[in-house]
Write a protein that holds these residues in place. Sequence first.
Motif, PDB file in Angstrom:
ATOM      1  N   ILE A 139      36.151  43.971  23.802  1.00 24.14           N
ATOM      2  CA  ILE A 139      36.206  42.522  24.035  1.00 24.14           C
ATOM      3  C   ILE A 139      37.630  41.965  24.093  1.00 24.14           C
ATOM      4  CG2 ILE A 139      36.021  41.883  21.584  1.00 24.14           C
ATOM      5  CD1 ILE A 139      33.945  39.702  22.593  1.00 24.14           C
ATOM      6  N   THR A 140      38.611  42.717  23.578  1.00 18.62           N
ATOM      7  CA  THR A 140      39.986  42.206  23.587  1.00 18.62           C
ATOM      8  C   THR A 140      40.839  42.761  24.726  1.00 18.62           C
ATOM      9  OG1 THR A 140      40.766  43.965  22.143  1.00 18.62           O
ATOM     10  CG2 THR A 140      40.006  41.941  21.062  1.00 18.62           C
ATOM     11  N   SER A 141      40.261  43.583  25.593  1.00 18.91           N
ATOM     12  CA  SER A 141      41.090  44.231  26.620  1.00 18.91           C
ATOM     13  C   SER A 141      41.545  43.209  27.666  1.00 18.91           C
ATOM     14  CB  SER A 141      40.329  45.370  27.287  1.00 18.91           C
ATOM     15  OG  SER A 141      39.268  44.842  28.031  1.00 18.91           O
ATOM     16  N   LYS A 142      42.602  43.580  28.353  1.00 18.28           N
ATOM     17  CA  LYS A 142      43.193  42.680  29.334  1.00 18.28           C
ATOM     18  C   LYS A 142      42.232  42.390  30.486  1.00 18.28           C
ATOM     19  CE  LYS A 142      47.469  42.296  32.056  1.00 18.28           C
ATOM     20  NZ  LYS A 142      48.765  42.935  32.374  1.00 18.28           N
ATOM     21  N   GLY A 143      41.514  43.399  30.932  1.00 18.95           N
ATOM     22  CA  GLY A 143      40.612  43.242  32.073  1.00 18.95           C
ATOM     23  C   GLY A 143      39.525  42.207  31.838  1.00 18.95           C
ATOM     24  N   ILE A 144      38.901  42.226  30.663  1.00 19.42           N
ATOM     25  CA  ILE A 144      37.818  41.265  30.407  1.00 19.42           C
ATOM     26  C   ILE A 144      38.392  39.864  30.216  1.00 19.42           C
ATOM     27  CG2 ILE A 144      37.652  41.627  27.883  1.00 19.42           C
ATOM     28  CD1 ILE A 144      34.590  41.287  28.185  1.00 19.42           C
ATOM     29  N   ARG A 145      39.612  39.766  29.699  1.00 18.54           N
ATOM     30  CA  ARG A 145      40.222  38.437  29.541  1.00 18.54           C
ATOM     31  C   ARG A 145      40.435  37.794  30.907  1.00 18.54           C
ATOM     32  NH1 ARG A 145      45.268  39.162  26.838  1.00 18.54           N
ATOM     33  NH2 ARG A 145      44.994  41.425  26.626  1.00 18.54           N
ATOM     34  N   HIS A 146      40.899  38.594  31.882  1.00 17.25           N
ATOM     35  CA  HIS A 146      41.019  38.075  33.253  1.00 17.25           C
ATOM     36  C   HIS A 146      39.654  37.679  33.812  1.00 17.25           C
ATOM     37  CE1 HIS A 146      45.193  38.409  34.349  1.00 17.25           C
ATOM     38  NE2 HIS A 146      45.266  39.652  33.883  1.00 17.25           N
ATOM     39  N   LEU A 147      38.643  38.491  33.537  1.00 15.01           N
ATOM     40  CA  LEU A 147      37.313  38.222  34.093  1.00 15.01           C
ATOM     41  C   LEU A 147      36.731  36.930  33.508  1.00 15.01           C
ATOM     42  CD1 LEU A 147      35.192  39.310  36.041  1.00 15.01           C
ATOM     43  CD2 LEU A 147      34.265  40.717  34.193  1.00 15.01           C
ATOM     44  N   VAL A 148      36.910  36.735  32.200  1.00 18.95           N
ATOM     45  CA  VAL A 148      36.416  35.510  31.556  1.00 18.95           C
ATOM     46  C   VAL A 148      37.110  34.287  32.158  1.00 18.95           C
ATOM     47  CG1 VAL A 148      36.398  34.203  29.386  1.00 18.95           C
ATOM     48  CG2 VAL A 148      35.706  36.607  29.401  1.00 18.95           C
ATOM     49  N   ILE A 161      25.484  38.457  36.026  1.00 18.34           N
ATOM     50  CA  ILE A 161      26.090  39.279  34.979  1.00 18.34           C
ATOM     51  C   ILE A 161      27.269  40.001  35.607  1.00 18.34           C
ATOM     52  CG2 ILE A 161      25.756  41.241  33.415  1.00 18.34           C
ATOM     53  CD1 ILE A 161      22.798  40.460  33.232  1.00 18.34           C
ATOM     54  N   VAL A 162      28.443  39.872  34.986  1.00 16.26           N
ATOM     55  CA  VAL A 162      29.621  40.595  35.482  1.00 16.26           C
ATOM     56  C   VAL A 162      30.176  41.474  34.370  1.00 16.26           C
ATOM     57  CG1 VAL A 162      30.288  38.952  37.280  1.00 16.26           C
ATOM     58  CG2 VAL A 162      31.110  38.617  34.939  1.00 16.26           C
ATOM     59  N   SER A 163      30.683  42.636  34.763  1.00 16.39           N
ATOM     60  CA  SER A 163      31.196  43.602  33.790  1.00 16.39           C
ATOM     61  C   SER A 163      32.565  44.070  34.241  1.00 16.39           C
ATOM     62  CB  SER A 163      30.209  44.768  33.694  1.00 16.39           C
ATOM     63  OG  SER A 163      30.686  45.762  32.830  1.00 16.39           O
ATOM     64  N   GLY A 164      33.493  44.161  33.301  1.00 13.00           N
ATOM     65  CA  GLY A 164      34.845  44.619  33.626  1.00 13.00           C
ATOM     66  C   GLY A 164      35.889  43.621  33.157  1.00 13.00           C
ATOM     67  N   ILE A 165      36.978  43.497  33.839  1.00  9.95           N
ATOM     68  CA  ILE A 165      37.431  44.378  34.897  1.00  9.95           C
ATOM     69  C   ILE A 165      37.888  45.668  34.225  1.00  9.95           C
ATOM     70  CG2 ILE A 165      39.050  44.657  36.802  1.00  9.95           C
ATOM     71  CD1 ILE A 165      39.350  41.568  36.795  1.00  9.95           C
ATOM     72  N   ASN A 166      37.292  46.793  34.633  1.00 13.42           N
ATOM     73  CA  ASN A 166      37.587  48.045  33.956  1.00 13.42           C
ATOM     74  C   ASN A 166      39.022  48.512  34.199  1.00 13.42           C
ATOM     75  OD1 ASN A 166      36.449  50.319  32.416  1.00 13.42           O
ATOM     76  ND2 ASN A 166      37.008  51.516  34.227  1.00 13.42           N
ATOM     77  N   HIS A 167      39.626  49.050  33.151  1.00 12.47           N
ATOM     78  CA  HIS A 167      40.938  49.690  33.264  1.00 12.47           C
ATOM     79  C   HIS A 167      40.718  51.124  33.727  1.00 12.47           C
ATOM     80  CE1 HIS A 167      43.417  46.661  30.890  1.00 12.47           C
ATOM     81  NE2 HIS A 167      42.185  46.228  30.719  1.00 12.47           N
TER      82      HIS A 167
END
Lengths: 260, 260
Positions: free
Chosen positions: A14-23, A95-101
Amino acid sequence: MKRPLILVSNDDGITSKGIRHLVETMKSLGEVVVVAPNSPQSGMGHAITIGNTLRLDPTDIYGSDVQAYECSGTPADCVKLAKHHVLKDRNADLIVSGINHGSNTSISVLYSGTMSAAIEGAVEGVPSIGFSLCDYGHDADFDHTLPYVKAIAEQVLKTGLPKYTTLNVNFPPKRNEDLKGVKICRQAHAKWQEEFDQRYDPNGRRYFWMAGNFVNHDKGEDNDEWAIANNYVSVVPCQFDLTAHHTISVLNDEWDINIK
Amino acid sequence: MKRPLILVSNDDGITSKGIRHLVETMKSLGEVVVVAPNSPQSGMGHAITIGNTLRLDPTDIYGSDVQAYECSGTPADCVKLAKHHVLKDRNADLIVSGINHGSNTSISVLYSGTMSAAIEGAVEGVPSIGFSLCDYGHDADFDHTLPYVKAIAEQVLKTGLPKYTTLNVNFPPKRNEDLKGVKICRQAHAKWQEEFDQRYDPNGRRYFWMAGNFVNHDKGEDNDEWAIANNYVSVVPCQFDLTAHHTISVLNDEWDINIK
């Protein structure tokens, strides 16, 4: 128009950079609810937690306008808990998932936690998208992906997706030229060629690290590996019926099993 | 004729009753090598161990004529370690996984550790079969399945399988009548309807158990759920290309994404 309800998850935690951009990107499109793993879950495939307990704790890391929970389970667990506990009687519009590193092209869709959250969404009949950046760095540059993330999510919110399908979207790493656009692709036929690095622990007991190389056997130009190599965004529509339908008649023709 | 080399794995762990039956049955068909998890891995889907180390230790629980290893990883890890470390330059003629304690029909193929070992075999181009008994009991009766396990494995050793396909074989639980035979099927359209059982630990912190019911939406009679309900052995040929090929043209028609 009612603001769409968008559920966000991932597999990097939940703290990764990719999901922060997605949120951040999804906040411009609707009401955002986040249910994501409390630790990295890369390579978890479509694992679910059935012999163990699950934790689900609220967190305010995305501010007061985003309802967010961190979960001890896998990405598939997160989507199941979101649907049946967090959202309950409300239905997500997307539902969106990622953004995966890291890349989830080709065969990696099988091993991908990112895509398992999206596939779980498709199983539930909710339009779903998995986003991945083909760059494994924790501080990877996502800026070139964000206009496409937004445009693809908007398109899906507008037109929906055929029922029980989901999208596997991969982005090339940031290069010196602009992305060339979007290619709708099939999954490339490629595989990981594993090597196991054998070591010994301080007690003399043997252990292994899985390593290896990605090998592309696919000579086509209509697949996701080709798209990424040529600086396109690859979009592979995916489904979860693994039946090899064309093989049913082959087995019905050839097999002769009589048990007396 | 050279004795075939048969790799055996599973997801319930190397000491479970189902794999013991499978090893015994395969010994009548060829040379058996076992690489299986050292603990239960049900629901692990296609997870692999990429952020952690792996253990692989020899064990003599199957006697001196069976080379056997217990592995700390997932079923997919077991097949990868077997191929690239244990067997190395030898190629397995057949990979079998199971016999799982519990059903892997329909959508469960996605979550199944048993099937991930078989699918991993298919990715490697080796004819592979996952076997499951639709009975979750640790002391389930497998006797009615064994003639079919042997016959199906013999058939695959004789005729092979179309490249990059694997078989998902499920057996009805032991009933008062004999099995009616084998049906070659497609994967039923059914899903798990989850419920989460919310509890509190001795410190007052909340946790959940995943529970739920299997709901069959499929009215067809050509699928694995129908076969099991009607006391047939279900055989679903599976493949691992998740592309929704028919959707590619839909997206190419309907989508209009221009990023300026």
